[in-house]
Design a protein around this motif. Structure first.
Motif: not given
Length: 90
Positions: A9-22
């Protein structure tokens, strides 16, 4: 060659977008393993490709399936799972 598969389960508050995805793509590609990530019934995406990861539209709380192929697949999967369980937007 071993394959390790996990549902995370993805925890990052913006999901895997922009910085977390990179950051995730950097970790996956740097592992030297074949890594895929899948959301729901979508086609598995190459985790080393930013466009492929972004195309999944992964949001906070989404369950994804992480698959790692390679000799040290368990350790790589452990590392990538830990990454997904952390909030990189905090």
């Amino acid at each position: 060659m071993a394959t390790e598969e996990r549902t995370v389960t993805v925890a990052s508050s913006s999901g895997l977008h922009a910085r977390p995805a990179a950051l995730f793509v950097e970790a996956a590609s740097g592992s030297g393993h074949k890594v895929t990530i899948t959301k729901g019934d979508k086609k598995p995406a190459n985790a080393a490709s930013i466009l492929s990861v972004l195309s999944l539209g992964i949001e906070k709380g989404d369950e994804v399936v992480l698959s790692v192929d390679g000799d040290d697949a368990v350790a790589v999967a452990d590392s990538l799972e830990a990454f997904l369980l952390e909030d990189h937007d905090a």
